[in-house]
Design a protein around this motif. Structure first.
Motif, PDB file in Angstrom:
ATOM      1  N   ARG A 122      55.100 -47.137  15.973  1.00 58.52           N
ATOM      2  CA  ARG A 122      54.327 -46.121  15.564  1.00 58.52           C
ATOM      3  C   ARG A 122      55.009 -45.517  14.124  1.00 58.52           C
ATOM      4  N   GLN A 123      54.153 -45.529  12.845  1.00 61.81           N
ATOM      5  CA  GLN A 123      54.509 -44.696  11.675  1.00 61.81           C
ATOM      6  C   GLN A 123      53.553 -43.873  11.119  1.00 61.81           C
ATOM      7  N   MET A 124      53.846 -42.596  10.627  1.00 63.64           N
ATOM      8  CA  MET A 124      53.224 -41.722  10.091  1.00 63.64           C
ATOM      9  C   MET A 124      52.732 -42.521   8.370  1.00 63.64           C
ATOM     10  N   VAL A 125      51.447 -42.646   8.293  1.00 67.34           N
ATOM     11  CA  VAL A 125      51.077 -43.367   7.040  1.00 67.34           C
ATOM     12  C   VAL A 125      50.572 -42.421   6.173  1.00 67.34           C
ATOM     13  N   GLY A 126      50.082 -41.118   6.397  1.00 66.83           N
ATOM     14  CA  GLY A 126      49.731 -40.354   5.407  1.00 66.83           C
ATOM     15  C   GLY A 126      49.294 -38.880   5.990  1.00 66.83           C
ATOM     16  N   LEU A 127      48.683 -37.980   5.535  1.00 64.40           N
ATOM     17  CA  LEU A 127      48.834 -36.820   5.546  1.00 64.40           C
ATOM     18  C   LEU A 127      47.149 -36.475   5.136  1.00 64.40           C
ATOM     19  N   LEU A 128      46.145 -35.844   6.100  1.00 65.22           N
ATOM     20  CA  LEU A 128      44.789 -35.663   5.561  1.00 65.22           C
ATOM     21  C   LEU A 128      44.846 -34.120   5.582  1.00 65.22           C
ATOM     22  N   LYS A 129      44.391 -33.525   4.294  1.00 63.29           N
ATOM     23  CA  LYS A 129      44.442 -32.106   4.002  1.00 63.29           C
ATOM     24  C   LYS A 129      42.898 -31.762   3.710  1.00 63.29           C
ATOM     25  N   LYS A 130      42.533 -30.941   4.616  1.00 65.36           N
ATOM     26  CA  LYS A 130      41.033 -30.345   4.237  1.00 65.36           C
ATOM     27  C   LYS A 130      41.320 -28.837   3.896  1.00 65.36           C
ATOM     28  N   ILE A 131      40.815 -28.581   2.907  1.00 65.10           N
ATOM     29  CA  ILE A 131      40.759 -27.052   2.500  1.00 65.10           C
ATOM     30  C   ILE A 131      39.369 -26.774   2.401  1.00 65.10           C
ATOM     31  N   LYS A 132      38.914 -25.449   3.003  1.00 61.32           N
ATOM     32  CA  LYS A 132      37.826 -24.806   3.037  1.00 61.32           C
ATOM     33  C   LYS A 132      37.830 -23.666   2.103  1.00 61.32           C
ATOM     34  N   TRP A 133      37.081 -23.412   1.101  1.00 61.91           N
ATOM     35  CA  TRP A 133      36.903 -22.424   0.221  1.00 61.91           C
ATOM     36  C   TRP A 133      35.638 -21.783   0.480  1.00 61.91           C
ATOM     37  N   PRO A 134      35.481 -20.358   0.007  1.00 63.17           N
ATOM     38  CA  PRO A 134      34.449 -19.687   0.081  1.00 63.17           C
ATOM     39  C   PRO A 134      33.091 -20.291  -0.134  1.00 63.17           C
ATOM     40  N   ASP A 135      31.985 -19.980   0.430  1.00 64.86           N
ATOM     41  CA  ASP A 135      30.766 -20.410  -0.163  1.00 64.86           C
ATOM     42  C   ASP A 135      30.230 -19.892  -1.367  1.00 64.86           C
ATOM     43  N   LYS A 136      30.471 -20.778  -2.257  1.00 60.66           N
ATOM     44  CA  LYS A 136      30.094 -20.377  -3.810  1.00 60.66           C
ATOM     45  C   LYS A 136      28.551 -20.062  -3.952  1.00 60.66           C
ATOM     46  N   VAL A 137      27.567 -20.513  -3.304  1.00 65.33           N
ATOM     47  CA  VAL A 137      26.280 -20.040  -3.131  1.00 65.33           C
ATOM     48  C   VAL A 137      26.059 -18.564  -2.790  1.00 65.33           C
ATOM     49  N   LYS A 138      26.526 -18.529  -1.607  1.00 66.57           N
ATOM     50  CA  LYS A 138      26.435 -17.184  -1.034  1.00 66.57           C
ATOM     51  C   LYS A 138      27.075 -16.167  -1.807  1.00 66.57           C
ATOM     52  N   ASN A 139      28.038 -16.496  -2.605  1.00 67.33           N
ATOM     53  CA  ASN A 139      28.865 -15.617  -3.447  1.00 67.33           C
ATOM     54  C   ASN A 139      28.066 -15.287  -4.799  1.00 67.33           C
ATOM     55  N   LEU A 140      27.286 -16.226  -5.173  1.00 69.39           N
ATOM     56  CA  LEU A 140      26.391 -15.949  -6.070  1.00 69.39           C
ATOM     57  C   LEU A 140      25.242 -15.154  -5.820  1.00 69.39           C
ATOM     58  N   GLU A 141      24.710 -15.248  -4.620  1.00 71.46           N
ATOM     59  CA  GLU A 141      23.794 -14.489  -4.249  1.00 71.46           C
ATOM     60  C   GLU A 141      23.931 -13.003  -4.159  1.00 71.46           C
ATOM     61  N   LEU A 142      25.509 -12.820  -3.641  1.00 67.79           N
ATOM     62  CA  LEU A 142      25.843 -11.384  -3.712  1.00 67.79           C
ATOM     63  C   LEU A 142      26.057 -11.007  -4.923  1.00 67.79           C
ATOM     64  N   LEU A 143      26.643 -11.836  -5.809  1.00 59.73           N
ATOM     65  CA  LEU A 143      26.830 -11.064  -7.258  1.00 59.73           C
ATOM     66  C   LEU A 143      25.247 -10.952  -8.021  1.00 59.73           C
ATOM     67  N   GLY A 144      24.408 -11.948  -7.592  1.00 62.48           N
ATOM     68  CA  GLY A 144      22.928 -11.585  -8.214  1.00 62.48           C
ATOM     69  C   GLY A 144      22.139 -10.502  -7.672  1.00 62.48           C
ATOM     70  N   LYS A 145      22.610 -10.071  -6.400  1.00 60.72           N
ATOM     71  CA  LYS A 145      22.082  -8.748  -5.852  1.00 60.72           C
ATOM     72  C   LYS A 145      22.577  -7.419  -6.314  1.00 60.72           C
ATOM     73  N   HIS A 146      23.795  -7.673  -7.040  1.00 59.49           N
ATOM     74  CA  HIS A 146      24.365  -6.310  -7.506  1.00 59.49           C
ATOM     75  C   HIS A 146      23.497  -5.702  -8.484  1.00 59.49           C
ATOM     76  N   VAL A 147      23.548  -4.474  -8.200  1.00 62.15           N
ATOM     77  CA  VAL A 147      22.433  -3.537  -9.002  1.00 62.15           C
ATOM     78  C   VAL A 147      22.383  -3.779 -10.388  1.00 62.15           C
ATOM     79  N   ASP A 148      23.286  -4.070 -11.085  1.00 60.44           N
ATOM     80  CA  ASP A 148      23.624  -4.231 -12.723  1.00 60.44           C
ATOM     81  C   ASP A 148      23.146  -5.544 -12.842  1.00 60.44           C
ATOM     82  N   VAL A 149      23.084  -6.826 -12.094  1.00 58.85           N
ATOM     83  CA  VAL A 149      22.999  -8.142 -12.380  1.00 58.85           C
ATOM     84  C   VAL A 149      21.383  -8.241 -12.339  1.00 58.85           C
TER      85      VAL A 149
END
Length: 174
Positions: A122-149
Protein backbone atom coordinates in the motif's frame (compact mmCIF):
# COMPACT_ATOMS: atom_id res chain seq x y z
CA UNK A 1 -37.49 57.98 31.75
CA UNK A 2 -40.11 55.81 33.48
CA UNK A 3 -39.02 53.73 36.44
CA UNK A 4 -37.86 50.27 35.46
CA UNK A 5 -38.62 47.33 37.73
CA UNK A 6 -35.98 44.71 38.51
CA UNK A 7 -37.89 42.21 36.39
CA UNK A 8 -38.00 44.63 33.45
CA UNK A 9 -34.28 45.30 33.78
CA UNK A 10 -33.67 41.56 33.78
CA UNK A 11 -35.86 41.26 30.66
CA UNK A 12 -33.69 43.85 28.89
CA UNK A 13 -30.50 41.98 29.85
CA UNK A 14 -31.94 38.66 28.72
CA UNK A 15 -33.35 40.12 25.50
CA UNK A 16 -29.93 41.43 24.50
CA UNK A 17 -28.56 37.86 24.61
CA UNK A 18 -30.60 36.48 21.72
CA UNK A 19 -33.21 39.14 20.77
CA UNK A 20 -36.01 36.68 21.54
CA UNK A 21 -38.68 38.49 23.58
CA UNK A 22 -40.57 35.36 24.67
CA UNK A 23 -37.45 33.57 25.86
CA UNK A 24 -36.15 36.74 27.54
CA UNK A 25 -39.43 37.12 29.41
CA UNK A 26 -39.21 33.50 30.59
CA UNK A 27 -35.61 33.89 31.72
CA UNK A 28 -36.50 37.16 33.47
CA UNK A 29 -39.05 35.32 35.59
CA UNK A 30 -42.35 35.94 33.82
CA UNK A 31 -44.73 32.97 33.67
CA UNK A 32 -44.54 30.53 30.77
CA UNK A 33 -48.21 31.14 30.01
CA UNK A 34 -47.79 34.89 29.53
CA UNK A 35 -44.15 35.19 28.39
CA UNK A 36 -44.93 35.54 24.67
CA UNK A 37 -47.57 38.19 25.18
CA UNK A 38 -45.62 40.08 27.85
CA UNK A 39 -42.40 39.97 25.82
CA UNK A 40 -44.11 41.81 22.97
CA UNK A 41 -45.71 44.29 25.38
CA UNK A 42 -42.38 45.01 27.06
CA UNK A 43 -40.71 45.67 23.69
CA UNK A 44 -43.44 48.22 22.91
CA UNK A 45 -42.75 50.25 26.07
CA UNK A 46 -40.65 53.30 25.14
CA UNK A 47 -38.45 53.14 28.25
CA UNK A 48 -37.72 49.43 27.66
CA UNK A 49 -37.00 50.09 23.97
CA UNK A 50 -34.60 52.87 25.00
CA UNK A 51 -32.74 50.56 27.41
CA UNK A 52 -32.47 47.91 24.69
CA UNK A 53 -31.15 50.48 22.21
CA UNK A 54 -28.57 51.62 24.77
CA UNK A 55 -27.54 48.01 25.39
CA UNK A 56 -27.16 47.34 21.67
CA UNK A 57 -25.10 50.50 21.24
CA UNK A 58 -22.80 49.51 24.11
CA UNK A 59 -22.39 46.04 22.62
CA UNK A 60 -21.59 47.47 19.18
CA UNK A 61 -19.09 49.88 20.69
CA UNK A 62 -17.47 47.12 22.72
CA UNK A 63 -17.18 44.68 19.82
CA UNK A 64 -16.51 47.37 17.20
CA UNK A 65 -19.03 45.63 14.96
CA UNK A 66 -21.50 47.87 13.21
CA UNK A 67 -23.19 48.04 9.81
CA UNK A 68 -20.04 49.41 8.14
CA UNK A 69 -17.98 46.52 9.52
CA UNK A 70 -20.45 43.93 8.24
CA UNK A 71 -20.67 45.61 4.83
CA UNK A 72 -16.87 45.73 4.54
CA UNK A 73 -16.66 42.02 5.39
CA UNK A 74 -19.26 41.20 2.73
CA UNK A 75 -17.25 43.18 0.18
CA UNK A 76 -14.10 41.22 1.15
CA UNK A 77 -15.95 37.95 0.55
CA UNK A 78 -17.20 39.20 -2.79
CA UNK A 79 -13.66 40.04 -3.88
CA UNK A 80 -12.19 36.64 -2.99
CA UNK A 81 -10.56 35.05 -6.02
CA UNK A 82 -9.62 31.37 -6.08
CA UNK A 83 -6.46 32.29 -8.03
CA UNK A 84 -5.17 33.87 -4.81
CA UNK A 85 -4.73 30.45 -3.20
CA UNK A 86 -3.46 28.46 -6.19
CA UNK A 87 0.04 28.08 -7.54
CA UNK A 88 0.65 28.42 -11.27
CA UNK A 89 0.51 24.62 -11.66
CA UNK A 90 -2.95 24.47 -10.05
CA UNK A 91 -1.78 23.09 -6.71
CA UNK A 92 -3.02 24.73 -3.53
CA UNK A 93 -0.66 27.13 -1.80
CA UNK A 94 0.26 26.56 1.84
CA UNK A 95 -2.42 28.12 4.06
CA UNK A 96 0.12 30.53 5.57
CA UNK A 97 0.56 31.99 2.06
CA UNK A 98 -3.16 32.66 1.55
CA UNK A 99 -4.50 36.22 1.74
CA UNK A 100 -6.12 37.03 5.09
CA UNK A 101 -9.62 37.08 3.55
CA UNK A 102 -9.27 33.44 2.53
CA UNK A 103 -7.89 32.36 5.89
CA UNK A 104 -10.78 33.97 7.77
CA UNK A 105 -13.70 33.21 5.43
CA UNK A 106 -13.15 29.64 4.28
CA UNK A 107 -16.17 27.67 5.47
CA UNK A 108 -14.40 24.34 5.62
CA UNK A 109 -11.52 22.18 4.43
CA UNK A 110 -11.41 18.43 3.87
CA UNK A 111 -8.19 16.55 3.29
CA UNK A 112 -8.27 12.93 2.11
CA UNK A 113 -5.28 10.71 1.49
CA UNK A 114 -5.48 8.61 -1.67
CA UNK A 115 -3.96 5.12 -1.45
CA UNK A 116 -3.25 2.32 -3.90
CA UNK A 117 -2.46 -1.30 -3.22
CA UNK A 118 -2.97 -3.31 -0.05
CA UNK A 119 -0.99 -4.65 2.85
CA UNK A 120 2.75 -3.97 2.67
CA UNK A 121 2.33 -2.84 -0.96
CA UNK A 122 0.00 0.00 0.00
CA UNK A 123 1.28 3.44 -1.02
CA UNK A 124 -0.13 6.93 -0.70
CA UNK A 125 -0.50 8.27 -4.24
CA UNK A 126 -2.08 11.61 -3.58
CA UNK A 127 -3.92 14.02 -1.37
CA UNK A 128 -7.42 15.27 -2.19
CA UNK A 129 -8.04 18.79 -0.90
CA UNK A 130 -11.55 20.23 -0.77
CA UNK A 131 -11.96 23.88 0.16
CA UNK A 132 -15.40 25.31 0.80
CA UNK A 133 -15.74 29.03 0.52
CA UNK A 134 -18.66 31.27 1.45
CA UNK A 135 -21.78 31.22 -0.73
CA UNK A 136 -21.07 34.06 -3.15
CA UNK A 137 -24.68 34.33 -4.34
CA UNK A 138 -25.96 34.67 -0.76
CA UNK A 139 -23.20 37.20 -0.12
CA UNK A 140 -24.27 39.29 -3.13
CA UNK A 141 -27.88 39.05 -1.98
CA UNK A 142 -26.89 40.47 1.41
CA UNK A 143 -24.89 43.23 -0.26
CA UNK A 144 -27.84 43.96 -2.55
CA UNK A 145 -30.18 44.34 0.42
CA UNK A 146 -27.96 46.99 2.01
CA UNK A 147 -29.91 50.21 2.34
CA UNK A 148 -27.47 52.23 0.22
CA UNK A 149 -27.31 49.63 -2.56
CA UNK A 150 -31.02 48.78 -2.79
CA UNK A 151 -30.34 46.50 -5.74
CA UNK A 152 -33.53 44.52 -5.17
CA UNK A 153 -35.90 47.40 -4.58
CA UNK A 154 -37.99 48.25 -7.62
CA UNK A 155 -38.84 51.90 -8.15
CA UNK A 156 -41.26 53.48 -10.56
CA UNK A 157 -41.03 57.10 -11.60
CA UNK A 158 -44.35 58.90 -11.76
CA UNK A 159 -45.16 62.23 -13.38
CA UNK A 160 -43.67 65.10 -11.48
CA UNK A 161 -40.45 63.23 -10.70
CA UNK A 162 -41.84 61.41 -7.66
CA UNK A 163 -40.27 57.99 -7.14
CA UNK A 164 -42.14 55.30 -5.23
CA UNK A 165 -41.03 51.79 -4.41
CA UNK A 166 -43.07 48.75 -5.36
CA UNK A 167 -43.40 47.88 -1.66
CA UNK A 168 -44.68 51.36 -0.80
CA UNK A 169 -47.25 51.21 -3.59
CA UNK A 170 -48.57 47.85 -2.39
CA UNK A 171 -48.74 49.12 1.16
CA UNK A 172 -50.70 52.20 0.06
CA UNK A 173 -53.26 49.99 -1.70
CA UNK A 174 -53.96 47.94 1.42
Amino acid sequence: MAKVTDKQQRFVEEYLKDLNASQAALRAGYSEKSAGHLGAQLLAKPHIAELIAQGKAKRSEKTAIDAAYVLNRLVEIDQMDVADILNDDGSVKAVRDWPRAWRTYVSGMDLSELWEGSGDERQMVGLLKKIKWPDKVKNLELLGKHVDVQAWKEQRELSGGLAISHEDALEALE
